[in-house]
Design an enzyme around this catalytic site. Structure first.
Site, mmCIF file in Angstrom:
data_model
loop_
_atom_site.group_PDB
_atom_site.id
_atom_site.type_symbol
_atom_site.label_atom_id
_atom_site.label_comp_id
_atom_site.label_asym_id
_atom_site.label_seq_id
_atom_site.Cartn_x
_atom_site.Cartn_y
_atom_site.Cartn_z
ATOM 1 N N ASP A 136 12.196 21.340 28.666
ATOM 2 C CA ASP A 136 13.140 22.358 28.220
ATOM 3 C C ASP A 136 14.461 21.682 27.884
ATOM 4 O O ASP A 136 15.061 21.027 28.727
ATOM 5 C CB ASP A 136 13.335 23.398 29.330
ATOM 6 C CG ASP A 136 14.142 24.596 28.860
ATOM 7 O OD1 ASP A 136 14.162 24.849 27.633
ATOM 8 O OD2 ASP A 136 14.741 25.268 29.709
ATOM 9 N N TYR A 138 18.455 21.941 25.929
ATOM 10 C CA TYR A 138 19.685 22.703 26.207
ATOM 11 C C TYR A 138 20.545 22.548 24.962
ATOM 12 O O TYR A 138 21.648 22.060 25.018
ATOM 13 C CB TYR A 138 20.318 22.063 27.450
ATOM 14 C CG TYR A 138 21.433 22.800 28.143
ATOM 15 C CD1 TYR A 138 21.275 24.104 28.598
ATOM 16 C CD2 TYR A 138 22.649 22.164 28.374
ATOM 17 C CE1 TYR A 138 22.298 24.747 29.266
ATOM 18 C CE2 TYR A 138 23.675 22.797 29.044
ATOM 19 C CZ TYR A 138 23.495 24.092 29.493
ATOM 20 O OH TYR A 138 24.515 24.727 30.177
ATOM 21 N N HIS A 143 25.608 28.230 23.847
ATOM 22 C CA HIS A 143 25.091 28.520 25.183
ATOM 23 C C HIS A 143 25.670 27.553 26.214
ATOM 24 O O HIS A 143 26.144 27.968 27.278
ATOM 25 C CB HIS A 143 23.562 28.437 25.186
ATOM 26 C CG HIS A 143 22.955 28.560 26.552
ATOM 27 N ND1 HIS A 143 22.962 29.735 27.266
ATOM 28 C CD2 HIS A 143 22.342 27.640 27.354
ATOM 29 C CE1 HIS A 143 22.371 29.547 28.444
ATOM 30 N NE2 HIS A 143 21.990 28.281 28.522
ATOM 31 N N ARG A 152 32.140 26.139 35.356
ATOM 32 C CA ARG A 152 32.987 24.972 35.612
ATOM 33 C C ARG A 152 34.402 25.241 35.154
ATOM 34 O O ARG A 152 35.222 25.743 35.917
ATOM 35 C CB ARG A 152 32.384 23.730 34.951
ATOM 36 C CG ARG A 152 31.159 23.194 35.677
ATOM 37 C CD ARG A 152 30.721 21.846 35.111
ATOM 38 N NE ARG A 152 30.457 21.906 33.672
ATOM 39 C CZ ARG A 152 29.272 22.244 33.154
ATOM 40 N NH1 ARG A 152 28.251 22.477 33.943
ATOM 41 N NH2 ARG A 152 29.106 22.315 31.854
ATOM 42 N N GLU A 209 15.702 33.838 29.109
ATOM 43 C CA GLU A 209 16.368 32.944 28.167
ATOM 44 C C GLU A 209 15.578 32.973 26.869
ATOM 45 O O GLU A 209 14.378 32.693 26.847
ATOM 46 C CB GLU A 209 16.445 31.508 28.715
ATOM 47 C CG GLU A 209 17.447 31.374 29.857
ATOM 48 C CD GLU A 209 17.685 29.932 30.291
ATOM 49 O OE1 GLU A 209 16.814 29.073 30.029
ATOM 50 O OE2 GLU A 209 18.729 29.677 30.911
ATOM 51 N N GLU A 211 14.326 31.488 23.677
ATOM 52 C CA GLU A 211 14.161 30.122 23.187
ATOM 53 C C GLU A 211 13.036 30.070 22.148
ATOM 54 O O GLU A 211 12.233 30.991 22.039
ATOM 55 C CB GLU A 211 13.823 29.161 24.345
ATOM 56 C CG GLU A 211 14.845 29.230 25.483
ATOM 57 C CD GLU A 211 14.788 28.028 26.418
ATOM 58 O OE1 GLU A 211 14.158 27.013 26.059
ATOM 59 O OE2 GLU A 211 15.385 28.124 27.509
ATOM 60 N N ASP A 243 12.193 31.664 28.751
ATOM 61 C CA ASP A 243 12.301 30.722 29.863
ATOM 62 C C ASP A 243 13.023 31.424 31.019
ATOM 63 O O ASP A 243 14.222 31.248 31.232
ATOM 64 C CB ASP A 243 13.063 29.482 29.391
ATOM 65 C CG ASP A 243 13.088 28.412 30.461
ATOM 66 O OD1 ASP A 243 12.064 28.225 31.125
ATOM 67 O OD2 ASP A 243 14.141 27.763 30.622
ATOM 68 N N ARG A 247 19.028 33.073 38.473
ATOM 69 C CA ARG A 247 20.342 32.421 38.430
ATOM 70 C C ARG A 247 20.881 32.100 39.820
ATOM 71 O O ARG A 247 21.574 31.092 40.008
ATOM 72 C CB ARG A 247 21.349 33.325 37.713
ATOM 73 C CG ARG A 247 20.987 33.651 36.281
ATOM 74 C CD ARG A 247 20.962 32.432 35.400
ATOM 75 N NE ARG A 247 20.635 32.772 34.016
ATOM 76 C CZ ARG A 247 20.265 31.873 33.115
ATOM 77 N NH1 ARG A 247 20.178 30.583 33.434
ATOM 78 N NH2 ARG A 247 19.978 32.242 31.898
ATOM 79 N N GLN A 250 18.943 29.156 41.177
ATOM 80 C CA GLN A 250 19.334 27.994 40.375
ATOM 81 C C GLN A 250 20.720 27.477 40.793
ATOM 82 O O GLN A 250 20.923 26.264 40.935
ATOM 83 C CB GLN A 250 19.345 28.417 38.897
ATOM 84 C CG GLN A 250 19.580 27.292 37.907
ATOM 85 C CD GLN A 250 19.540 27.807 36.461
ATOM 86 O OE1 GLN A 250 19.369 29.007 36.215
ATOM 87 N NE2 GLN A 250 19.690 26.904 35.516
ATOM 88 N N TYR A 254 20.771 23.469 42.157
ATOM 89 C CA TYR A 254 20.702 22.566 40.999
ATOM 90 C C TYR A 254 21.493 21.276 41.137
ATOM 91 O O TYR A 254 21.300 20.345 40.356
ATOM 92 C CB TYR A 254 21.069 23.303 39.712
ATOM 93 C CG TYR A 254 22.546 23.347 39.373
ATOM 94 C CD1 TYR A 254 23.391 24.240 40.014
ATOM 95 C CD2 TYR A 254 23.080 22.511 38.390
ATOM 96 C CE1 TYR A 254 24.724 24.301 39.689
ATOM 97 C CE2 TYR A 254 24.422 22.563 38.072
ATOM 98 C CZ TYR A 254 25.238 23.452 38.717
ATOM 99 O OH TYR A 254 26.559 23.507 38.400
ATOM 100 N N LYS A 263 13.586 28.010 38.036
ATOM 101 C CA LYS A 263 12.999 28.022 36.698
ATOM 102 C C LYS A 263 11.475 27.985 36.710
ATOM 103 O O LYS A 263 10.841 28.463 35.770
ATOM 104 C CB LYS A 263 13.490 26.799 35.901
ATOM 105 C CG LYS A 263 14.973 26.581 35.902
ATOM 106 C CD LYS A 263 15.708 27.610 35.095
ATOM 107 C CE LYS A 263 15.256 27.569 33.638
ATOM 108 N NZ LYS A 263 16.059 28.539 32.849
ATOM 109 N N THR A 267 7.184 30.813 32.771
ATOM 110 C CA THR A 267 7.731 30.684 31.421
ATOM 111 C C THR A 267 6.757 31.395 30.496
ATOM 112 O O THR A 267 5.569 31.063 30.480
ATOM 113 C CB THR A 267 7.854 29.198 31.004
ATOM 114 O OG1 THR A 267 8.634 28.502 31.978
ATOM 115 C CG2 THR A 267 8.493 29.068 29.643
ATOM 116 N N THR A 360 18.244 27.860 25.558
ATOM 117 C CA THR A 360 18.669 29.214 25.199
ATOM 118 C C THR A 360 19.380 29.225 23.856
ATOM 119 O O THR A 360 20.294 28.428 23.621
ATOM 120 C CB THR A 360 19.610 29.761 26.283
ATOM 121 O OG1 THR A 360 18.973 29.630 27.544
ATOM 122 C CG2 THR A 360 19.952 31.210 26.020
HETATM 123 CA CA CA Z 1 15.942 27.165 29.356
#
Ligand code: CA
Length: 427
Positions: A136, A138, A143, A152, A209, A211, A243, A247, A250, A254, A263, A267, A360
């Protein structure tokens, strides 16, 4: 390579309703099962499935590269995916010829026609391939920027590596499921912001997500690379990918190694693989890449795709789906050639039937974001549904439906849909 099968003027003797995803210019491959029947490979045409295993048995592929081997009497596309681009093009042109309105070979053979064609409503769709590896990426700048701003720093939303590397991770292949298979809400560890210690229970922040993924054809040997110039020869076609993401799981897990149980529970993918050949007319320019990328990521030509995408939601009290978001695949910063070149630059080996998802797909506009996380901005802006309900994240009983199509002149090359409903967590 001739692509006569892409001629916009082509018409089939099989009826194709207006705005149908599956005109003769598409011919996507899928694996299906008849009632009380074995799995086989077919193409979608109009509202029918053309059973290629029956066609092969009847000798309709005589004289082609696959004449000696019924690669369609299979429960997965891997063997056909391994054949490579010239064989794919030859077979697609042959299928296209058989279905053209002025071609009587199949049209005028009532017995064979009855065996080889069945309504899609009578076909149970299965996973199109045995998926050995799932990556997967990114690759949407919008996104990655949205997520970085939320979790962040809005001033430095993109991490420094993002404009240099098509960032990705290895996902779980065994939990990839086909459209129509429902999923249970995952359970796991989460740590609420105001709690001192983690808690265990069903995810409360379940998300989709939006995708698009590609399936690989012929692979490469361990220790070798696939360059951007070679990559298209190794890509069979594309599907829609949901996907799923928990959250809250995650967020807690993570750091430092990245996505894991938040995750890997499921899927979902659409069942019909739209070939790169069918998508050829819809290639277009992607965003310019600044700063310049390293030489192994440079490429020639236009490799974004003008592919319209949308996500719809149905709930237990709102069975008629409403659209949550609409965007276009053409905005993706990193393209499929760069993704495959990056995947293999260290010498890893790609296999036929591997799945590579885009990450995403989010556009710049607020209503073009590809996840609930972004649409509700981390739950701070609930989405108002027409029936008065609100959603920050997904609830039990919700169904998520994703659709996509490329618009041609007078026809569309569509992907069908990927759909799944959320069931309550297993006790
Ligand atoms: Ca994804």
């Amino acid at each position: 390579m001739t692509l006569s099968a892409n001629d916009p003027a082509l018409k089939s003797w099989i009826p194709v309703p207006p705005n149908c995803d599956f005109p003769i210019q598409n011919l996507p491959y899928g694996v299906f099962r008849r009632r009380r029947g074995d799995a086989a490979i077919g193409v979608a045409i109009g509202e029918m499935v053309f059973d290629l295993s029956v066609a092969h048995r009847a000798g309709l592929f005589a004289g082609t590269a696959i004449a000696g081997e019924n690669v369609f009497a299979r429960d997965a596309l891997n063997d056909f995916m391994a054949k490579g681009r010239s064989v794919w093009a030859e077979v697609r042109n042959r299928i296209s010829a058989l279905l053209r309105e002025d071609h009587g070979e199949l049209r005028d053979n009532g017995e064979l026609r009855a065996q080889a064609l069945l309504p899609q409503a009578e076909a149970e769709m299965m996973l199109p391939a045995r998926i050995g590896n799932y990556t997967d990426f990114y690759s949407s700048k919008e996104h990655a920027t949205n997520v970085g701003a939320m979790f962040r720093d809005p001033e430095n939303a993109l991490l420094p590596n993002w404009v240099h590397i098509p960032v990705g991770y290895h996902g779980r292949a065994s939990s990839i499921i086909v459209s129509g298979v429902d999923i249970h809400r995952p359970k796991g560890q989460t740590k609420p912001d105001d709690a001192a210690a983690p808690v265990f229970g069903p995810s409360r922040l379940l998300d989709f997500e939006l995708e698009v993924g590609f399936f690989t054809g012929p692979g490469n040997d361990l220790g070798t690379c696939i360059s951007t110039a070679q990559a298209a020869e190794h890509i069979f076609g594309m599907v829609l990918v949901n996907d799923w993401s928990a959250r809250d799981i995650q967020k807690w897990e993570y750091v430092p190694l990245g996505p894991f149980l938040g995750k890997s529970f499921a899927t979902s993918i659409s069942p019909w693989v739209v070939t790169l050949d069918a998508l050829e007319p819809f290639r277009t320019s992607g965003p310019s890449q600044d700063p310049p990328v390293l030489p192994y990521l440079q490429f020639d030509g236009e490799w974004a795709y003008d592919l319209n995408l949308e996500v719809l939601l149905a709930t237990e009290t709102m069975p008629e789906p409403v659209r949550l978001t609409r965007t276009n695949f053409r905005h993706m910063y990193w393209n499929i050639l760069q993704q495959l070149a990056h995947q293999t630059i260290n010498g890893t080996n790609v296999q036929p039937g591997d799945l590579y998802a885009s990450g995403t797909v989010s556009g710049a506009a607020e209503d073009s974001r590809g996840s609930m996380l972004e649409l509700s901005w981390k739950g701070t802006k609930p989405i108002k549904l027409p029936n008065g309900q609100e959603r920050k994240f997904l609830q039990d009983g919700d169904s998520v439906i994703m659709r996509g199509y490329c618009q041609g002149e007078g026809y569309r090359v569509g992907f069908g849909e990927v759909r799944a409903r959320i069931l309550q967590a297993i006790d």
